[in-house]
Design a protein around this motif. Structure first.
Motif, PDB file in Angstrom:
ATOM      1  N   ALA A 132       0.833  -1.204   0.000  1.00  0.00           N
ATOM      2  CA  ALA A 132       0.000   0.000   0.000  1.00  0.00           C
ATOM      3  C   ALA A 132       0.866   1.253   0.000  1.00  0.00           C
ATOM      4  CB  ALA A 132      -0.928   0.003   1.220  1.00  0.00           C
ATOM      5  N   ILE A 133       0.380   2.275  -0.713  1.00  0.00           N
ATOM      6  CA  ILE A 133       1.083   3.550  -0.783  1.00  0.00           C
ATOM      7  C   ILE A 133       0.176   4.651  -0.255  1.00  0.00           C
ATOM      8  CG2 ILE A 133       2.410   5.127  -2.220  1.00  0.00           C
ATOM      9  CD1 ILE A 133       2.505   3.003  -4.384  1.00  0.00           C
ATOM     10  N   PRO A 134       0.439   5.181   0.942  1.00  0.00           N
ATOM     11  CA  PRO A 134      -0.350   6.313   1.437  1.00  0.00           C
ATOM     12  C   PRO A 134       0.001   7.576   0.657  1.00  0.00           C
ATOM     13  CG  PRO A 134       1.465   5.854   2.923  1.00  0.00           C
ATOM     14  CD  PRO A 134       1.487   4.769   1.887  1.00  0.00           C
ATOM     15  N   TRP A 135      -0.894   8.551   0.686  1.00  0.00           N
ATOM     16  CA  TRP A 135      -0.669   9.762  -0.091  1.00  0.00           C
ATOM     17  C   TRP A 135       0.628  10.465   0.291  1.00  0.00           C
ATOM     18  CZ3 TRP A 135      -0.814  12.255  -4.232  1.00  0.00           C
ATOM     19  CH2 TRP A 135      -0.528  13.620  -4.277  1.00  0.00           C
ATOM     20  N   ASN A 136       1.012  10.445   1.569  1.00  0.00           N
ATOM     21  CA  ASN A 136       2.211  11.176   1.970  1.00  0.00           C
ATOM     22  C   ASN A 136       3.483  10.608   1.335  1.00  0.00           C
ATOM     23  OD1 ASN A 136       2.722   8.878   3.514  1.00  0.00           O
ATOM     24  ND2 ASN A 136       2.273   9.862   5.471  1.00  0.00           N
ATOM     25  N   ALA A 137       3.440   9.340   0.911  1.00  0.00           N
ATOM     26  CA  ALA A 137       4.602   8.762   0.228  1.00  0.00           C
ATOM     27  C   ALA A 137       4.777   9.381  -1.157  1.00  0.00           C
ATOM     28  CB  ALA A 137       4.444   7.250   0.113  1.00  0.00           C
ATOM     29  N   PHE A 138       3.662   9.690  -1.816  1.00  0.00           N
ATOM     30  CA  PHE A 138       3.735  10.409  -3.095  1.00  0.00           C
ATOM     31  C   PHE A 138       4.159  11.860  -2.850  1.00  0.00           C
ATOM     32  CE2 PHE A 138       0.398   7.185  -4.078  1.00  0.00           C
ATOM     33  CZ  PHE A 138       0.971   6.600  -5.199  1.00  0.00           C
ATOM     34  N   GLU A 139       3.517  12.478  -1.888  1.00  0.00           N
ATOM     35  CA  GLU A 139       3.699  13.908  -1.641  1.00  0.00           C
ATOM     36  C   GLU A 139       5.146  14.259  -1.311  1.00  0.00           C
ATOM     37  OE1 GLU A 139       1.083  17.253   0.667  1.00  0.00           O
ATOM     38  OE2 GLU A 139       1.561  15.422   1.764  1.00  0.00           O
ATOM     39  N   LYS A 140       5.790  13.480  -0.458  1.00  0.00           N
ATOM     40  CA  LYS A 140       7.141  13.827  -0.033  1.00  0.00           C
ATOM     41  C   LYS A 140       8.172  13.701  -1.159  1.00  0.00           C
ATOM     42  CE  LYS A 140       8.352   9.277   1.937  1.00  0.00           C
ATOM     43  NZ  LYS A 140       8.611   8.559   3.202  1.00  0.00           N
ATOM     44  N   ARG A 141       7.791  12.992  -2.238  1.00  0.00           N
ATOM     45  CA  ARG A 141       8.699  12.848  -3.387  1.00  0.00           C
ATOM     46  C   ARG A 141       8.276  13.707  -4.568  1.00  0.00           C
ATOM     47  NH1 ARG A 141       8.373   7.876  -0.936  1.00  0.00           N
ATOM     48  NH2 ARG A 141      10.386   6.892  -0.451  1.00  0.00           N
ATOM     49  N   GLY A 142       7.199  14.471  -4.400  1.00  0.00           N
ATOM     50  CA  GLY A 142       6.711  15.301  -5.488  1.00  0.00           C
ATOM     51  C   GLY A 142       6.129  14.490  -6.631  1.00  0.00           C
ATOM     52  N   LEU A 143       5.526  13.338  -6.285  1.00  0.00           N
ATOM     53  CA  LEU A 143       4.969  12.441  -7.287  1.00  0.00           C
ATOM     54  C   LEU A 143       3.454  12.412  -7.212  1.00  0.00           C
ATOM     55  CD1 LEU A 143       7.414   9.397  -6.848  1.00  0.00           C
ATOM     56  CD2 LEU A 143       7.522  11.197  -8.591  1.00  0.00           C
ATOM     57  N   SER A 144       2.838  11.817  -8.217  1.00  0.00           N
ATOM     58  CA  SER A 144       1.397  11.597  -8.225  1.00  0.00           C
ATOM     59  C   SER A 144       1.143  10.105  -8.368  1.00  0.00           C
ATOM     60  CB  SER A 144       0.737  12.355  -9.382  1.00  0.00           C
ATOM     61  OG  SER A 144       1.143  11.803 -10.625  1.00  0.00           O
ATOM     62  N   GLU A 145      -0.114   9.723  -8.290  1.00  0.00           N
ATOM     63  CA  GLU A 145      -0.459   8.298  -8.385  1.00  0.00           C
ATOM     64  C   GLU A 145      -0.010   7.687  -9.712  1.00  0.00           C
ATOM     65  OE1 GLU A 145      -4.041   6.363  -6.369  1.00  0.00           O
ATOM     66  OE2 GLU A 145      -4.750   8.324  -7.022  1.00  0.00           O
ATOM     67  N   SER A 146      -0.014   8.482 -10.757  1.00  0.00           N
ATOM     68  CA  SER A 146       0.391   7.944 -12.066  1.00  0.00           C
ATOM     69  C   SER A 146       1.830   7.452 -12.059  1.00  0.00           C
ATOM     70  CB  SER A 146       0.200   9.004 -13.156  1.00  0.00           C
ATOM     71  OG  SER A 146       1.073  10.104 -12.967  1.00  0.00           O
ATOM     72  N   ASP A 147       2.629   7.946 -11.126  1.00  0.00           N
ATOM     73  CA  ASP A 147       4.030   7.521 -11.055  1.00  0.00           C
ATOM     74  C   ASP A 147       4.190   6.113 -10.487  1.00  0.00           C
ATOM     75  OD1 ASP A 147       5.552   9.867 -12.029  1.00  0.00           O
ATOM     76  OD2 ASP A 147       4.561  10.869 -10.365  1.00  0.00           O
ATOM     77  N   ALA A 148       3.105   5.543  -9.980  1.00  0.00           N
ATOM     78  CA  ALA A 148       3.153   4.166  -9.482  1.00  0.00           C
ATOM     79  C   ALA A 148       2.704   3.166 -10.544  1.00  0.00           C
ATOM     80  CB  ALA A 148       2.286   4.016  -8.237  1.00  0.00           C
ATOM     81  N   ALA A 149       2.392   3.652 -11.731  1.00  0.00           N
ATOM     82  CA  ALA A 149       1.970   2.756 -12.809  1.00  0.00           C
ATOM     83  C   ALA A 149       3.064   1.731 -13.084  1.00  0.00           C
ATOM     84  CB  ALA A 149       1.661   3.553 -14.067  1.00  0.00           C
ATOM     85  N   GLY A 150       2.681   0.490 -13.156  1.00  0.00           N
ATOM     86  CA  GLY A 150       3.636  -0.576 -13.437  1.00  0.00           C
ATOM     87  C   GLY A 150       4.146  -1.292 -12.199  1.00  0.00           C
ATOM     88  N   PHE A 151       3.997  -0.686 -11.032  1.00  0.00           N
ATOM     89  CA  PHE A 151       4.500  -1.312  -9.804  1.00  0.00           C
ATOM     90  C   PHE A 151       3.814  -2.653  -9.545  1.00  0.00           C
ATOM     91  CE2 PHE A 151       5.954   2.796  -7.414  1.00  0.00           C
ATOM     92  CZ  PHE A 151       6.879   3.032  -8.420  1.00  0.00           C
ATOM     93  N   VAL A 152       2.491  -2.705  -9.763  1.00  0.00           N
ATOM     94  CA  VAL A 152       1.771  -3.942  -9.466  1.00  0.00           C
ATOM     95  C   VAL A 152       2.227  -5.074 -10.382  1.00  0.00           C
ATOM     96  CG1 VAL A 152      -0.206  -3.464 -10.986  1.00  0.00           C
ATOM     97  CG2 VAL A 152      -0.506  -4.894  -8.949  1.00  0.00           C
ATOM     98  N   GLY A 153       2.638  -4.731 -11.598  1.00  0.00           N
ATOM     99  CA  GLY A 153       3.163  -5.743 -12.505  1.00  0.00           C
ATOM    100  C   GLY A 153       4.472  -6.323 -12.011  1.00  0.00           C
ATOM    101  N   GLU A 154       5.310  -5.475 -11.411  1.00  0.00           N
ATOM    102  CA  GLU A 154       6.571  -5.959 -10.839  1.00  0.00           C
ATOM    103  C   GLU A 154       6.304  -6.876  -9.652  1.00  0.00           C
ATOM    104  OE1 GLU A 154       9.557  -5.526 -12.096  1.00  0.00           O
ATOM    105  OE2 GLU A 154       8.700  -4.352 -13.734  1.00  0.00           O
ATOM    106  N   MET A 155       5.267  -6.583  -8.887  1.00  0.00           N
ATOM    107  CA  MET A 155       4.905  -7.442  -7.767  1.00  0.00           C
ATOM    108  C   MET A 155       4.417  -8.806  -8.267  1.00  0.00           C
ATOM    109  SD  MET A 155       2.979  -4.391  -5.697  1.00  0.00           S
ATOM    110  CE  MET A 155       1.996  -5.471  -4.673  1.00  0.00           C
TER     111      MET A 155
END
Length: 303
Positions: free
Chosen positions: A202-225
């Protein structure tokens, strides 16, 4: 978050209709992942507000299984004839006319067939945009939906000028350094259950926020899992800035995800599906708990 098939289908149909002299407004009412903007025509895609003060004769809905998958465009569906073109088995047939065919690996293939039937003349640009949807929805020709027709349609678009290398490098080899840091956090929080069959994080919003990222930047992660040896089902939970919980699910060989997605109000395909929990309905931890328990029961039954 719109995927490559959604973006490709909207562009390919819109540009095709313009070649026939039609007035078109191309709409995707969600944040488009930043790397798609490296394809010039994506700048022409607008949000639902572009439909204000405009009375179209037809609304063509592409690659969306239900009205709630089109964002605020939903409120305009009563104002025009609605045509639905889609390949999802979970489609609700919500249009005035519906062409839903699960035999196609991508809606972009259906758009190719439609454009050809209408007499649209392809140039390399249109071929490229049409190719994007086929490539992305088949995992760049790795998924089980990569049948003979997929390869024939892809080959036709390459003959018409599409460059597969441009598509692959733009989408697959174009990561920000901050994305790698985010993926490290996903791996750190990874849980493996059901004797190795289920992987989730799981990725909470603050994990995106502190890196200056948005949800779209996690695209593809589930495929790696999902690529982890022995894993059959992978699930990635992500929290938006507004508090929505987006659940992306992938399976490898035998587990059909559509029933799980529909149970939680979503949809998709047997090997790729998902759903959204609206802000305030449940916390990230609660969504993780309910989804994981539901999947564990079904995976155990299958085992």
């Amino acid at each position: 978050m719109p995927d490559g098939d959604c973006i490709s289908s909207v562009l390919s149909a819109g540009l095709g209709l313009e070649k026939l002299g039609k007035e078109v407004r191309m709409i995707v009412d969600y944040e488009i992942p930043w790397y798609y903007y490296e394809f010039d025509a994506v700048e022409r895609i607008h949000r639902a507000g572009a439909l204000q003060n405009w009375d179209p004769d037809v609304i063509l809905v592409l690659d969306a299984s239900s009205p709630d998958r089109v964002g605020d465009v939903e409120e305009f569906l009563e104002k025009a004839l609605v045509l639905v073109v889609d390949h999802h088995a979970t489609n609700h047939a919500f249009g005035d006319f519906n062409w839903v065919d699960t035999k196609f690996g991508a809606t972009a293939q259906m758009v190719l067939k439609l454009n050809k039937a209408l007499g649209v003349l392809y140039d390399p640009e249109l071929a490229l945009y049409n190719f994007i949807g086929i490539a992305t929805d088949t995992g760049f020709f790795r998924y089980a939906n990569s049948d003979v027709q997929v390869f024939e349609d892809a080959a036709e678009l390459v003959r018409l000028g599409a460059n597969p290398n441009v598509v692959a490098s733009t989408i697959l080899e174009n990561k920000k350094l901050e994305q790698l840091g985010l993926f490290c956090e996903v791996v750190h929080g990874l849980k493996i259950e059901c004797d190795g069959l289920l992987a989730y994080s799981a990725i909470p919003w603050n994990a995106f926020e502190k890196r200056g990222l948005s949800e779209s930047d996690a695209a593809g992660f589930v495929g790696e899992m999902r690529a982890i040896r022995g894993v059959e089902v992978a699930v990635l939970f992500s929290e938006s800035k507004e508090g929505e919980i987006h659940v992306s699910m992938r399976s490898k060989k035998w587990f059909d995800l559509t029933e799980t997605a529909v149970h939680f109000g979503g949809g998709g395909h047997p090997r790729a599906a998902g759903f959204t929990v609206k802000a305030g309905e449940a916390s990230l931890a609660e969504v993780v708990e309910s989804t994981v328990q539901y999947l564990k029961i079904r995976l155990t039954q299958r085992g």
